[in-house]
Design a protein around this motif. Structure first.
Motif, PDB file in Angstrom:
ATOM      1  N   TYR A 176       0.849  -1.190   0.000  1.00 39.58           N
ATOM      2  CA  TYR A 176       0.000   0.000   0.000  1.00 39.58           C
ATOM      3  C   TYR A 176       0.885   1.242   0.000  1.00 39.58           C
ATOM      4  O   TYR A 176       2.086   1.188   0.324  1.00 39.58           O
ATOM      5  N   LEU A 177       0.298   2.363  -0.360  1.00 38.13           N
ATOM      6  CA  LEU A 177       0.953   3.662  -0.304  1.00 38.13           C
ATOM      7  C   LEU A 177       0.386   4.438   0.874  1.00 38.13           C
ATOM      8  O   LEU A 177      -0.704   4.121   1.369  1.00 38.13           O
ATOM      9  N   VAL A 178       1.124   5.457   1.328  1.00 45.06           N
ATOM     10  CA  VAL A 178       0.667   6.222   2.481  1.00 45.06           C
ATOM     11  C   VAL A 178       0.828   7.718   2.230  1.00 45.06           C
ATOM     12  O   VAL A 178       1.758   8.148   1.537  1.00 45.06           O
ATOM     13  N   PHE A 179      -0.108   8.485   2.786  1.00 45.80           N
ATOM     14  CA  PHE A 179      -0.029   9.946   2.798  1.00 45.80           C
ATOM     15  C   PHE A 179      -0.255  10.381   4.237  1.00 45.80           C
ATOM     16  O   PHE A 179      -1.243   9.994   4.866  1.00 45.80           O
ATOM     17  N   LEU A 180       0.668  11.210   4.761  1.00 50.45           N
ATOM     18  CA  LEU A 180       0.540  11.698   6.127  1.00 50.45           C
ATOM     19  C   LEU A 180       0.657  13.208   6.170  1.00 50.45           C
ATOM     20  O   LEU A 180       1.359  13.807   5.354  1.00 50.45           O
ATOM     21  N   GLY A 181      -0.022  13.817   7.146  1.00 49.16           N
ATOM     22  CA  GLY A 181       0.123  15.249   7.330  1.00 49.16           C
ATOM     23  C   GLY A 181      -1.168  15.949   7.655  1.00 49.16           C
ATOM     24  O   GLY A 181      -1.791  15.721   8.688  1.00 49.16           O
ATOM     25  N   ARG A 182      -1.612  16.784   6.713  1.00 47.23           N
ATOM     26  CA  ARG A 182      -2.766  17.651   6.942  1.00 47.23           C
ATOM     27  C   ARG A 182      -3.607  17.670   5.670  1.00 47.23           C
ATOM     28  O   ARG A 182      -3.069  17.734   4.560  1.00 47.23           O
ATOM     29  N   ILE A 183      -4.929  17.623   5.844  1.00 50.35           N
ATOM     30  CA  ILE A 183      -5.828  17.684   4.694  1.00 50.35           C
ATOM     31  C   ILE A 183      -6.044  19.154   4.340  1.00 50.35           C
ATOM     32  O   ILE A 183      -6.823  19.867   4.973  1.00 50.35           O
ATOM     33  N   SER A 184      -5.296  19.607   3.361  1.00 53.45           N
ATOM     34  CA  SER A 184      -5.366  20.995   2.903  1.00 53.45           C
ATOM     35  C   SER A 184      -4.851  21.017   1.472  1.00 53.45           C
ATOM     36  O   SER A 184      -4.081  20.133   1.064  1.00 53.45           O
ATOM     37  N   PRO A 185      -5.245  22.018   0.687  1.00 50.88           N
ATOM     38  CA  PRO A 185      -4.841  22.012  -0.726  1.00 50.88           C
ATOM     39  C   PRO A 185      -3.340  22.038  -0.928  1.00 50.88           C
ATOM     40  O   PRO A 185      -2.830  21.414  -1.873  1.00 50.88           O
ATOM     41  N   GLU A 186      -2.589  22.752  -0.049  1.00 49.69           N
ATOM     42  CA  GLU A 186      -1.145  22.860  -0.265  1.00 49.69           C
ATOM     43  C   GLU A 186      -0.388  21.568   0.008  1.00 49.69           C
ATOM     44  O   GLU A 186       0.716  21.366  -0.495  1.00 49.69           O
ATOM     45  N   LYS A 187      -0.978  20.662   0.793  1.00 48.65           N
ATOM     46  CA  LYS A 187      -0.298  19.395   1.093  1.00 48.65           C
ATOM     47  C   LYS A 187      -0.526  18.333   0.016  1.00 48.65           C
ATOM     48  O   LYS A 187       0.192  17.326  -0.023  1.00 48.65           O
TER      49      LYS A 187
END
Length: 389
Positions: A176-187
């Motif tokens: 699987y792939l992962v995305f971490l951080g913040r849900i915002s357009p710049e991320k």
């Protein structure tokens, strides 16, 4: 050395869930204490630290639901500088808020700029406080203000505590792939979903939604989850984050703004997981293209990179973080800056002259020459090779 570390009050130190700056402050403070420094941490009352804790708020502002963060930060800064004579140096992590206090203090302050500097408001305030001793967290962070005569005293990359991110020599199966951080357009969470769907792999998203981004998330991000293949986990704590990163085939980092650092990249690499990122901000300073991941110029290139990611040596990813982005490497950089600032302070002190005894038997008086110099913060020259580089 007697050091004051001044943390933001938005999260505790270290954060319970999301929080980059506070996690950096934690790693730095713990390493400074381990090295024998006398450290006072100004932070929330629920912070966990080996240093002397000066509680400035009951809990992290964000999770406590406090609506007005500014008064608490101003009150903290007033307290810090009321105690300034107890420290050799003050290290501020609260952006520009500390500048007026630092200007009025005889004790030197170093301010790490943790955020973006490409907004016009920053140009205005930085130009008015050009004597302040600033530290950047990447070279790219400085670019928007490189034409201003600012007092940069070094660049120190953010460091992480390696023991919090165990190395894994193989990803989980199925991948699987992962995305971490913040849900915002710049991320770039929508871009991450597009890449994962293009390659037919599931994507795990561990990220917070700030109130400021809630409307955007409701309109643009949450609806795309209906297409399947994406598991939205919300905010996660650090052990869960490390497990997610370590088990992933790759971490997607499709930033849409000039990211000042991107600590998620180093956390992923520490676990052995390569990062596939869009070019921009600090990405080219953190990643080594083709060695610790891939730096791409489009989503199509990111999708193609996924097919190549298994040839990346996961041990090389870990070794890269150990060498450049550990808590120890970061603390080496800040110790060098502290020592250089203090040495410059001593050299810049005005000379003293002894006046002869006055008539009537008055005692000798010690009078500083050019006493007004005490109000001028000496400029610290940055070394040819800045620390942390």
């Amino acid at each position: 050395m007697r050091i004051a570390q001044v943390a933001p009050l938005y999260e505790r130190v270290p954060p319970r869930l999301y929080g980059g700056t506070e996690r950096v402050v934690y790693a730095l403070t713990e390493e400074l204490v381990r090295r024998g420094h006398d450290v006072t941490l100004f932070a929330t009352a629920d912070s966990i630290t080996s240093a002397r804790l000066a509680p400035m708020a009951e809990a992290g502002i964000r999770l406590a639901g406090i609506k007005e963060p500014l008064p608490l930060h101003v009150a903290m800064l007033e307290e810090v500088y009321a105690q300034a004579d107890q420290f050799d140096i003050i290290h501020s992590h609260v952006d520009v808020l500390g500048f007026p206090f630092a200007r009025a203090s005889a004790v030197p302050t170093v301010s790490t700029m943790h955020g973006r500097l490409d907004l016009p408001e920053y140009r205005r305030v930085l130009s008015r406080f050009s004597e302040q001793r600033l530290v950047s967290i990447s070279h790219s962070q400085r670019k928007p203000v490189r034409d201003l005569p600012l007092n940069w005293v070094g660049t120190v990359y953010n460091g992480i505590r390696l023991e919090h991110f165990p190395f894994r020599d193989e990803p989980e199966d199925p991948p699987y792939l992962v995305f971490l951080g913040r849900i915002s357009p710049e991320k770039g969470p929508i871009e991450a979903v597009k890449v994962a769907r293009a390659v037919g792999l599931p994507l795990k998203v561990a990220a917070k939604i700030d109130p400021a981004d809630a409307d955007w998330a409701d309109e643009h991000f949450l609806p795309i989850l209906e297409g399947g293949g994406v598991e939205f986990l919300g905010e996660v704590d650090e052990p869960t984050k490390a497990a997610l990163l370590g088990g992933a085939l790759a971490t997607l980092f499709p930033i849409q703004w000039p990211e000042p650092f991107g600590i998620v990249m180093t956390e992923s690499l520490a676990c052995g997981t390569p990062v596939i990122a869009l070019r921009g901000g600090s990405v080219e300073e953190v990643l080594v293209d083709g060695v610790t991941g891939f730096i791409c110029d489009s989503l199509e290139e990111m999708a193609e990179a996924v097919s190549q990611v298994e040839r990346i040596d996961r041990r090389a990813c870990r070794a890269h973080v150990e060498a450049k982005f550990s808590a120890a490497a970061m603390t080496d950089g800040y110790e060098a800056i502290y020592e250089r600032v203090l040495a410059t302070e001593v050299a810049a002190r005005p000379a003293l002259t002894i006046l002869p005894q006055q008539q009537g038997g008055a005692a000798d008086r010690v009078v500083p020459l050019a006493a007004k110099q005490d109000l001028v913060m000496p400029k610290v020259e940055e070394q040819a090779v800045p620390v942390g580089e």
